[in-house]
Design an enzyme around this catalytic site. Structure first.
Site, mmCIF file in Angstrom:
data_model
loop_
_atom_site.group_PDB
_atom_site.id
_atom_site.type_symbol
_atom_site.label_atom_id
_atom_site.label_comp_id
_atom_site.label_asym_id
_atom_site.label_seq_id
_atom_site.Cartn_x
_atom_site.Cartn_y
_atom_site.Cartn_z
ATOM 1 C CD GLU A 194 -2.591 1.260 2.655
ATOM 2 O OE1 GLU A 194 -3.034 0.164 3.066
ATOM 3 O OE2 GLU A 194 -2.805 2.344 3.246
ATOM 4 C CD GLU B 43 -3.519 7.666 5.418
ATOM 5 O OE1 GLU B 43 -4.418 6.852 5.724
ATOM 6 O OE2 GLU B 43 -2.318 7.337 5.256
#
Length: 405
Positions: free
Chosen positions: A140, A145
């Site tokens: 990932e 974020e």
């Protein structure tokens, strides 16, 4: 002294060879004209335990969670938001989308006008996730974020054991170096993370996440994923490189990345078949777990879930406004060679090539170069890359003939 043959000039220009091989070609363009045709809408339970209800395409369109912004005089953009009018004990309505296509290597350029970040209770992200097995198998990559009232973007890799990164080669702040989600000495699922906390020439803090970043008109994030490393670049709206705008991106000219994940990690072993994802979660493992760590958020309500449930109007600005995501990959020939495991062989050939052209071009050098060319071309021809090599060679010779030294 007679002019050296064109092919020897080409080969003597060693800086040109990697550029020729590594040029990026546009392979996918996610824009307002095709956006909702190229993504799947996730409408299952949130795997990060969020207080959220993800809606399918039909429901999201009907309730106004998604739209195309085509206002006259502005750049068209994709709107993706959340419910900001109702109180729902089951969680706040939102979106999570995943590209129908997965990728192996590439340059992913994300052009953002407005992000949902910096609001207590929110946990938005733009990321790449593998479809190869149970998380984190296949890897990932979190490009953009944050949670709650964060003001600085966090970039993270999540992997199985055995992948760690070096502490140099980027301008961001290293927070954790082991990408293993179960690494000892790090929090659960932390992975290897780098925070982007830049300052201006007067040492004033510059926001790279949340409402401060939105006020600046957003910006561009570029993620370069190769066999050697995963690097992330950030450009405020006023500083986007011209070669991105012209569709000819060149990371070699962008300076130091804000994050570079390299060193003790064999990238191709840990990252494969990644899909592009956007989502806006609420509370959950991160925003909920960190609620009491924020004095601002903690003062609003005893818990994240209570605040998100009881204050819909607080999330009016929790939306994405995306101009595009463009995916580039290296020239077809080199890209296929790398994907088929020829990367180290190709590097060795260029080393031999550089040895063959040492010094100024002369007849001896020309003979050595011809021998090198025949050897490499023959080997590539047998494996289906002969036409690519000839095209690359001829294009370079033609370019150099038109740019005499």
């Amino acid at each position: 002294m007679p002019k050296a043959p064109a092919f020897t000039i080409f080969l003597a220009s060693t800086s040109f060879v990697p550029t020729t091989l590594a040029a990026y070609n546009l392979v996918d363009s996610y824009t307002p004209s095709n956006w909702f045709d190229k993504f799947h809408f996730w409408d299952q339970k949130d795997p990060t335990n969020g207080f959220v209800q993800y809606k399918n395409l039909a429901s999201a369109a009907k309730t106004g969670l998604i739209a195309i912004d085509n206002k006259s005089g502005t750049t068209p953009a994709i709107y993706m938001g959340v419910d900001h009018t109702t109180k729902d004990p089951s969680g706040r309505a939102s979106i999570r989308i995943s590209s129908k296509k997965s990728y192996n290597h590439g340059l992913f350029i994300f052009d953002l006008e407005h992000s949902p970040g910096g609001i207590c209770g929110t946990w938005p992200a733009f990321w790449l996730l593998s479809d190869s097995g149970k998380w984190p198998v296949g890897g990932e990559i979190d490009v953009f974020e944050g949670a709650n009232d964060d003001r600085h973007n966090k970039m993270t890799l999540h992997t199985t054991p055995g992948c760690a990164i070096q502490k140099t080669g980027f301008s961001g702040e290293l927070e954790t170096a082991d990408c293993d989600v179960d690494a000892k000495g790090q929090g659960k699922n932390m992975g290897c993370g780098i925070r982007h906390r830049p300052v201006d020439d007067k040492r004033r803090d510059l926001e790279t996440f949340g409402q401060g970043m939105n006020k600046g008109g957003g910006g561009v994030w570029a993620t370069s994923w190769t066999s050697d490393n995963i690097s992330i670049y950030h450009f405020p709206r006023s500083q986007v490189p011209k070669n991105i705008g012209t569709g000819k991106p060149d990371p070699a000219k962008w300076g130091m990345p804000v994050a570079k994940f390299a060193g003790g990690c064999k990238i191709d072993e840990y990252f494969k078949n990644l899909n592009i994802i956007f989502n806006i979660a609420f509370c959950g493992d991160w925003a909920g777990g960190a609620w009491n760590s924020s004095a601002v958020c903690k003062a609003k309500a005893p818990s994240c879930q209570e605040y998100v449930r009881e204050n819909p109007e607080a999330f009016r600005d929790a939306y994405w406004m995306v101009r595009s995501v463009k995916v580039y990959q290296q020239g077809e020939g080199k890209g296929k060679l790398l994907r088929r495991g020829f990367g180290s062989w190709l590097e060795k050939q260029w080393k031999k090539f550089n040895e063959a052209i040492g010094g100024n071009p002369n007849e001896g050098t020309a003979n050595e170069v011809h021998a090198w060319k025949r050897s490499v071309e023959g080997m590539l021809q047998k494996r289906g890359f002969g036409d690519w090599f000839k095209k690359t060679w001829n294009n370079a010779v033609g370019w150099l003939n038109s740019h005499p030294t």
